[in-house]
Design an enzyme around this catalytic site. Structure first.
Site, PDB file in Angstrom:
ATOM      1  N   SER A 109       0.826  -1.213   0.000  1.00 54.58           N
ATOM      2  CA  SER A 109       0.000   0.000   0.000  1.00 54.58           C
ATOM      3  C   SER A 109       0.853   1.253   0.000  1.00 54.58           C
ATOM      4  O   SER A 109       1.688   1.430   0.889  1.00 54.58           O
ATOM      5  CB  SER A 109      -0.883   0.065   1.244  1.00 54.58           C
ATOM      6  N   HIS A 113      -4.788  -3.512  -4.500  1.00 56.19           N
ATOM      7  CA  HIS A 113      -3.594  -4.313  -4.791  1.00 56.19           C
ATOM      8  C   HIS A 113      -3.700  -4.803  -6.241  1.00 56.19           C
ATOM      9  O   HIS A 113      -4.701  -5.395  -6.605  1.00 56.19           O
ATOM     10  CB  HIS A 113      -3.485  -5.514  -3.849  1.00 56.19           C
ATOM     11  N   ARG A 118       0.557  -9.524  -3.920  1.00 55.47           N
ATOM     12  CA  ARG A 118       0.989 -10.107  -2.643  1.00 55.47           C
ATOM     13  C   ARG A 118      -0.129 -10.984  -2.104  1.00 55.47           C
ATOM     14  O   ARG A 118      -1.283 -10.578  -2.103  1.00 55.47           O
ATOM     15  CB  ARG A 118       1.292  -8.967  -1.678  1.00 55.47           C
ATOM     16  N   THR A 119       0.223 -12.172  -1.650  1.00 58.27           N
ATOM     17  CA  THR A 119      -0.744 -13.008  -0.936  1.00 58.27           C
ATOM     18  C   THR A 119      -0.486 -12.817   0.544  1.00 58.27           C
ATOM     19  O   THR A 119       0.629 -13.020   1.012  1.00 58.27           O
ATOM     20  CB  THR A 119      -0.567 -14.490  -1.327  1.00 58.27           C
ATOM     21  N   HIS A 120      -1.514 -12.377   1.258  1.00 57.59           N
ATOM     22  CA  HIS A 120      -1.351 -12.137   2.696  1.00 57.59           C
ATOM     23  C   HIS A 120      -1.652 -13.407   3.496  1.00 57.59           C
ATOM     24  O   HIS A 120      -2.482 -14.215   3.095  1.00 57.59           O
ATOM     25  CB  HIS A 120      -2.277 -11.001   3.158  1.00 57.59           C
ATOM     26  N   GLU A 128      -5.173  -4.429  15.115  1.00 61.83           N
ATOM     27  CA  GLU A 128      -4.868  -4.815  16.499  1.00 61.83           C
ATOM     28  C   GLU A 128      -5.804  -4.098  17.468  1.00 61.83           C
ATOM     29  O   GLU A 128      -6.323  -3.021  17.178  1.00 61.83           O
ATOM     30  CB  GLU A 128      -3.419  -4.434  16.843  1.00 61.83           C
ATOM     31  N   SER A 172       2.076  -8.227   6.950  1.00 63.53           N
ATOM     32  CA  SER A 172       2.836  -8.866   5.861  1.00 63.53           C
ATOM     33  C   SER A 172       4.313  -8.891   6.242  1.00 63.53           C
ATOM     34  O   SER A 172       4.663  -8.755   7.407  1.00 63.53           O
ATOM     35  CB  SER A 172       2.627  -8.085   4.557  1.00 63.53           C
ATOM     36  N   ASN A 192      -1.126   5.083   9.224  1.00 64.28           N
ATOM     37  CA  ASN A 192      -1.959   5.512  10.362  1.00 64.28           C
ATOM     38  C   ASN A 192      -1.156   5.258  11.622  1.00 64.28           C
ATOM     39  O   ASN A 192      -0.218   4.464  11.623  1.00 64.28           O
ATOM     40  CB  ASN A 192      -3.255   4.685  10.406  1.00 64.28           C
TER      41      ASN A 192
HETATM   42  N1  HPA Z   1      -2.164  -2.488  11.734  1.00 61.83           N
HETATM   43  C1  HPA Z   1      -1.915  -3.536  10.935  1.00 61.83           C
HETATM   44  N2  HPA Z   1      -1.796  -3.433   9.621  1.00 61.83           N
HETATM   45  C2  HPA Z   1      -1.918  -2.209   9.083  1.00 61.83           C
HETATM   46  C3  HPA Z   1      -2.164  -1.074   9.857  1.00 61.83           C
HETATM   47  C4  HPA Z   1      -2.293  -1.218  11.274  1.00 61.83           C
HETATM   48  O1  HPA Z   1      -2.514  -0.267  12.036  1.00 61.83           O
HETATM   49  N3  HPA Z   1      -2.227  -0.020   9.008  1.00 61.83           N
HETATM   50  C5  HPA Z   1      -2.000  -0.508   7.758  1.00 61.83           C
HETATM   51  N4  HPA Z   1      -1.815  -1.834   7.798  1.00 61.83           N
END
Ligand code: HPA
Length: 273
Positions: free
Chosen positions: A40, A72, A93-95, A194, A213, A236
Protein backbone atom coordinates in the site's frame (compact mmCIF):
# COMPACT_ATOMS: atom_id res chain seq x y z
CA UNK A 1 -7.86 -24.74 -10.81
CA UNK A 2 -5.91 -26.23 -7.94
CA UNK A 3 -2.79 -24.40 -6.85
CA UNK A 4 0.14 -26.84 -6.88
CA UNK A 5 1.53 -25.12 -3.76
CA UNK A 6 -1.39 -26.65 -1.86
CA UNK A 7 -0.14 -30.14 -2.66
CA UNK A 8 2.18 -31.13 0.20
CA UNK A 9 3.84 -33.74 -2.00
CA UNK A 10 5.18 -31.08 -4.35
CA UNK A 11 8.30 -29.06 -3.54
CA UNK A 12 7.59 -25.29 -3.36
CA UNK A 13 11.08 -24.51 -4.70
CA UNK A 14 10.42 -26.59 -7.82
CA UNK A 15 7.18 -24.63 -8.35
CA UNK A 16 9.06 -21.35 -7.85
CA UNK A 17 11.64 -22.48 -10.42
CA UNK A 18 8.86 -23.28 -12.89
CA UNK A 19 7.27 -19.87 -12.19
CA UNK A 20 10.63 -18.19 -12.84
CA UNK A 21 11.02 -19.92 -16.19
CA UNK A 22 7.52 -18.83 -17.17
CA UNK A 23 8.46 -15.26 -16.23
CA UNK A 24 11.65 -15.49 -18.29
CA UNK A 25 9.64 -16.73 -21.25
CA UNK A 26 6.89 -14.12 -20.98
CA UNK A 27 9.21 -11.16 -20.31
CA UNK A 28 12.07 -12.20 -22.57
CA UNK A 29 14.40 -11.46 -19.65
CA UNK A 30 16.46 -14.48 -18.58
CA UNK A 31 17.64 -13.09 -15.29
CA UNK A 32 16.46 -10.39 -12.89
CA UNK A 33 18.94 -8.76 -10.51
CA UNK A 34 16.57 -7.46 -7.87
CA UNK A 35 12.92 -7.71 -6.94
CA UNK A 36 10.49 -5.37 -5.24
CA UNK A 37 7.18 -6.17 -3.59
CA UNK A 38 5.11 -3.01 -3.59
CA UNK A 39 2.56 -2.71 -0.80
CA UNK A 40 0.00 0.00 0.00
CA UNK A 41 1.32 3.39 -1.06
CA UNK A 42 4.39 2.12 -2.91
CA UNK A 43 2.94 1.23 -6.33
CA UNK A 44 4.13 4.43 -8.06
CA UNK A 45 7.72 3.31 -7.67
CA UNK A 46 7.15 0.88 -10.54
CA UNK A 47 6.65 3.83 -12.92
CA UNK A 48 9.64 5.73 -11.65
CA UNK A 49 12.49 3.25 -11.28
CA UNK A 50 12.99 2.57 -14.97
CA UNK A 51 11.44 1.46 -18.23
CA UNK A 52 8.82 -1.29 -18.00
CA UNK A 53 9.65 -3.79 -20.72
CA UNK A 54 6.93 -6.34 -19.90
CA UNK A 55 3.83 -6.59 -17.71
CA UNK A 56 2.35 -9.95 -16.84
CA UNK A 57 -0.86 -10.87 -15.05
CA UNK A 58 0.39 -12.67 -11.97
CA UNK A 59 -2.39 -15.24 -12.13
CA UNK A 60 -0.95 -16.52 -15.41
CA UNK A 61 2.16 -17.69 -13.57
CA UNK A 62 2.12 -21.01 -11.73
CA UNK A 63 1.44 -20.75 -7.99
CA UNK A 64 0.13 -17.17 -8.03
CA UNK A 65 -3.50 -16.73 -6.91
CA UNK A 66 -6.10 -14.02 -7.43
CA UNK A 67 -5.50 -10.69 -5.64
CA UNK A 68 -7.72 -10.63 -2.54
CA UNK A 69 -7.81 -6.92 -1.98
CA UNK A 70 -8.96 -3.81 -3.74
CA UNK A 71 -6.01 -1.45 -4.13
CA UNK A 72 -3.59 -4.31 -4.79
CA UNK A 73 -2.73 -4.89 -8.45
CA UNK A 74 -2.11 -8.44 -9.56
CA UNK A 75 0.75 -7.83 -11.97
CA UNK A 76 4.41 -8.68 -12.34
CA UNK A 77 6.51 -6.13 -14.21
CA UNK A 78 9.96 -6.47 -15.65
CA UNK A 79 11.79 -3.15 -15.51
CA UNK A 80 15.06 -2.07 -17.09
CA UNK A 81 16.85 0.29 -14.71
CA UNK A 82 18.96 3.20 -15.99
CA UNK A 83 22.08 1.33 -14.77
CA UNK A 84 21.24 -1.66 -16.96
CA UNK A 85 20.03 -3.90 -14.14
CA UNK A 86 16.71 -5.72 -14.36
CA UNK A 87 14.09 -5.42 -11.63
CA UNK A 88 11.08 -7.64 -11.13
CA UNK A 89 8.23 -5.69 -9.55
CA UNK A 90 5.73 -7.83 -7.70
CA UNK A 91 2.39 -6.08 -7.44
CA UNK A 92 0.64 -9.24 -6.30
CA UNK A 93 0.99 -10.11 -2.64
CA UNK A 94 -0.74 -13.01 -0.94
CA UNK A 95 -1.35 -12.14 2.70
CA UNK A 96 -1.22 -14.64 5.51
CA UNK A 97 -4.71 -13.58 6.62
CA UNK A 98 -6.15 -14.91 3.36
CA UNK A 99 -5.76 -18.33 4.94
CA UNK A 100 -4.16 -20.09 1.95
CA UNK A 101 -1.10 -21.12 3.92
CA UNK A 102 2.39 -19.75 4.19
CA UNK A 103 3.71 -21.42 1.03
CA UNK A 104 1.45 -19.17 -1.02
CA UNK A 105 2.48 -16.13 1.03
CA UNK A 106 6.15 -16.53 0.16
CA UNK A 107 5.82 -17.90 -3.38
CA UNK A 108 6.51 -14.51 -4.99
CA UNK A 109 9.71 -14.13 -2.97
CA UNK A 110 10.90 -17.64 -3.85
CA UNK A 111 10.02 -17.01 -7.48
CA UNK A 112 11.98 -13.74 -7.41
CA UNK A 113 15.00 -15.61 -6.06
CA UNK A 114 14.59 -18.23 -8.78
CA UNK A 115 14.64 -15.49 -11.46
CA UNK A 116 18.13 -14.66 -10.19
CA UNK A 117 17.32 -11.73 -7.90
CA UNK A 118 19.87 -11.32 -5.11
CA UNK A 119 18.23 -8.26 -3.52
CA UNK A 120 14.66 -8.26 -2.24
CA UNK A 121 12.93 -4.99 -1.43
CA UNK A 122 9.83 -5.54 0.68
CA UNK A 123 7.46 -2.60 1.23
CA UNK A 124 4.16 -2.28 3.03
CA UNK A 125 1.64 0.08 4.56
CA UNK A 126 1.54 -0.28 8.33
CA UNK A 127 0.51 1.25 11.63
CA UNK A 128 3.00 3.35 13.59
CA UNK A 129 3.66 3.10 17.32
CA UNK A 130 6.34 5.80 17.67
CA UNK A 131 4.61 9.03 18.68
CA UNK A 132 6.90 11.13 16.47
CA UNK A 133 5.67 9.47 13.26
CA UNK A 134 2.80 11.00 11.31
CA UNK A 135 0.67 9.20 8.71
CA UNK A 136 2.58 9.42 5.42
CA UNK A 137 6.01 8.83 6.98
CA UNK A 138 8.21 6.19 5.30
CA UNK A 139 10.42 4.22 7.71
CA UNK A 140 13.10 1.58 7.34
CA UNK A 141 12.47 -1.81 8.94
CA UNK A 142 15.43 -2.64 11.18
CA UNK A 143 14.20 -6.03 12.44
CA UNK A 144 10.95 -7.88 12.99
CA UNK A 145 8.91 -9.79 15.54
CA UNK A 146 6.89 -12.53 13.90
CA UNK A 147 3.61 -12.86 15.80
CA UNK A 148 1.94 -15.19 13.32
CA UNK A 149 3.26 -18.30 15.10
CA UNK A 150 4.10 -19.64 11.64
CA UNK A 151 7.15 -19.94 9.41
CA UNK A 152 7.76 -20.47 5.71
CA UNK A 153 10.48 -22.96 6.58
CA UNK A 154 9.43 -26.57 6.48
CA UNK A 155 11.01 -29.31 8.56
CA UNK A 156 14.18 -28.92 10.60
CA UNK A 157 15.48 -25.94 8.64
CA UNK A 158 17.48 -23.74 10.99
CA UNK A 159 18.17 -20.37 9.41
CA UNK A 160 19.99 -17.46 11.04
CA UNK A 161 18.01 -14.19 11.03
CA UNK A 162 20.70 -11.83 12.30
CA UNK A 163 20.86 -8.59 10.26
CA UNK A 164 17.82 -9.87 8.33
CA UNK A 165 17.02 -6.33 7.15
CA UNK A 166 20.47 -5.54 5.81
CA UNK A 167 22.24 -2.74 7.67
CA UNK A 168 24.25 -2.17 4.47
CA UNK A 169 21.08 -1.51 2.45
CA UNK A 170 19.62 0.67 5.22
CA UNK A 171 22.78 2.77 5.13
CA UNK A 172 22.40 3.16 1.36
CA UNK A 173 18.78 4.26 1.83
CA UNK A 174 19.95 6.86 4.31
CA UNK A 175 22.39 8.30 1.80
CA UNK A 176 19.31 9.11 -0.29
CA UNK A 177 17.23 10.46 2.61
CA UNK A 178 19.12 11.10 5.82
CA UNK A 179 15.87 11.75 7.69
CA UNK A 180 14.64 8.14 7.35
CA UNK A 181 13.88 6.70 10.78
CA UNK A 182 13.76 2.97 11.45
CA UNK A 183 11.84 0.56 13.61
CA UNK A 184 11.00 -3.04 14.47
CA UNK A 185 8.08 -4.44 12.47
CA UNK A 186 5.58 -6.71 14.23
CA UNK A 187 3.64 -8.98 11.93
CA UNK A 188 0.22 -9.82 13.27
CA UNK A 189 -2.03 -12.33 11.55
CA UNK A 190 -4.89 -9.90 10.82
CA UNK A 191 -7.09 -9.18 8.94
CA UNK A 192 -8.54 -7.34 11.90
CA UNK A 193 -6.45 -4.43 13.07
CA UNK A 194 -4.87 -4.82 16.50
CA UNK A 195 -6.59 -3.91 19.73
CA UNK A 196 -5.03 -1.02 21.65
CA UNK A 197 -3.87 -3.60 24.22
CA UNK A 198 -2.11 -5.61 21.50
CA UNK A 199 -0.42 -2.44 20.28
CA UNK A 200 0.80 -1.80 23.85
CA UNK A 201 2.11 -5.37 23.95
CA UNK A 202 3.94 -4.84 20.65
CA UNK A 203 5.47 -1.68 22.08
CA UNK A 204 6.46 -3.42 25.32
CA UNK A 205 8.28 -6.21 23.48
CA UNK A 206 10.25 -3.77 21.34
CA UNK A 207 7.99 -3.15 18.33
CA UNK A 208 7.50 0.17 16.54
CA UNK A 209 5.46 -0.82 13.48
CA UNK A 210 2.42 -3.11 13.23
CA UNK A 211 1.36 -4.81 10.04
CA UNK A 212 0.10 -7.96 8.35
CA UNK A 213 2.84 -8.87 5.86
CA UNK A 214 6.60 -8.82 5.28
CA UNK A 215 8.06 -10.84 8.19
CA UNK A 216 7.25 -14.23 6.68
CA UNK A 217 8.41 -12.99 3.28
CA UNK A 218 11.68 -11.75 4.74
CA UNK A 219 12.37 -15.15 6.32
CA UNK A 220 11.83 -16.84 2.95
CA UNK A 221 14.05 -14.27 1.24
CA UNK A 222 16.84 -14.95 3.73
CA UNK A 223 16.43 -18.70 3.19
CA UNK A 224 16.84 -18.04 -0.53
CA UNK A 225 20.06 -16.12 0.17
CA UNK A 226 18.80 -12.67 -0.79
CA UNK A 227 19.81 -9.38 0.84
CA UNK A 228 16.71 -7.60 2.14
CA UNK A 229 15.62 -3.99 2.35
CA UNK A 230 12.33 -3.49 4.21
CA UNK A 231 10.35 -0.26 4.25
CA UNK A 232 6.99 0.64 5.78
CA UNK A 233 4.77 3.56 4.95
CA UNK A 234 3.09 4.60 8.19
CA UNK A 235 -0.48 4.93 6.90
CA UNK A 236 -1.96 5.51 10.36
CA UNK A 237 -0.94 5.55 13.97
CA UNK A 238 -1.63 2.13 15.50
CA UNK A 239 -4.88 1.45 17.36
CA UNK A 240 -5.07 3.33 20.64
CA UNK A 241 -2.07 5.51 19.71
CA UNK A 242 -4.39 7.32 17.34
CA UNK A 243 -7.57 8.19 19.18
CA UNK A 244 -9.96 7.68 16.27
CA UNK A 245 -10.98 4.21 14.98
CA UNK A 246 -8.91 2.73 12.13
CA UNK A 247 -10.40 2.20 8.69
CA UNK A 248 -9.19 0.47 5.55
CA UNK A 249 -10.25 3.56 3.54
CA UNK A 250 -7.97 5.73 5.68
CA UNK A 251 -5.07 3.33 5.08
CA UNK A 252 -5.65 3.33 1.29
CA UNK A 253 -6.03 7.12 1.20
CA UNK A 254 -2.80 7.69 3.16
CA UNK A 255 -1.09 5.40 0.66
CA UNK A 256 -2.47 7.38 -2.30
CA UNK A 257 -1.43 10.68 -0.74
CA UNK A 258 2.14 9.52 -0.18
CA UNK A 259 2.52 7.56 -3.41
CA UNK A 260 4.46 10.02 -5.55
CA UNK A 261 6.93 10.90 -2.81
CA UNK A 262 7.49 7.25 -1.87
CA UNK A 263 7.89 6.26 -5.50
CA UNK A 264 10.56 8.91 -5.97
CA UNK A 265 12.34 7.85 -2.80
CA UNK A 266 12.37 4.19 -3.76
CA UNK A 267 13.51 4.98 -7.30
CA UNK A 268 16.46 6.93 -5.92
CA UNK A 269 17.34 4.12 -3.51
CA UNK A 270 17.16 1.49 -6.24
CA UNK A 271 19.48 3.57 -8.41
CA UNK A 272 22.10 3.38 -5.64
CA UNK A 273 22.02 -0.40 -5.22
N1 HPA B 1 -2.16 -2.49 11.73
C1 HPA B 1 -1.91 -3.54 10.94
N2 HPA B 1 -1.80 -3.43 9.62
C2 HPA B 1 -1.92 -2.21 9.08
C3 HPA B 1 -2.16 -1.07 9.86
C4 HPA B 1 -2.29 -1.22 11.27
O1 HPA B 1 -2.51 -0.27 12.04
N3 HPA B 1 -2.23 -0.02 9.01
C5 HPA B 1 -2.00 -0.51 7.76
N4 HPA B 1 -1.82 -1.83 7.80
Amino acid sequence: MLNPLDNPDLNPFDIAAEAASQIAEKTGVDRHDLALTLGSGWAKAADLIGETTATITAQDIVGFGKPALEGHVGTLRSILLPNGKRALVIGARTHYYEGHGVRRVVHSVRTAAATGATTMILTNGAGGIKGTWKPGTPVLISDHINLTADSPLEGATFIDLTDLYSSRLRAIARTVDGSLDEGVYCQFRGPHYETPAEVQMAKAIGGHIVGMSTALEAIAARQAGMEILGMSLITNLAAGIQKTPLSHEEVIQAGKDAEVRLGGLLAQIVAEL
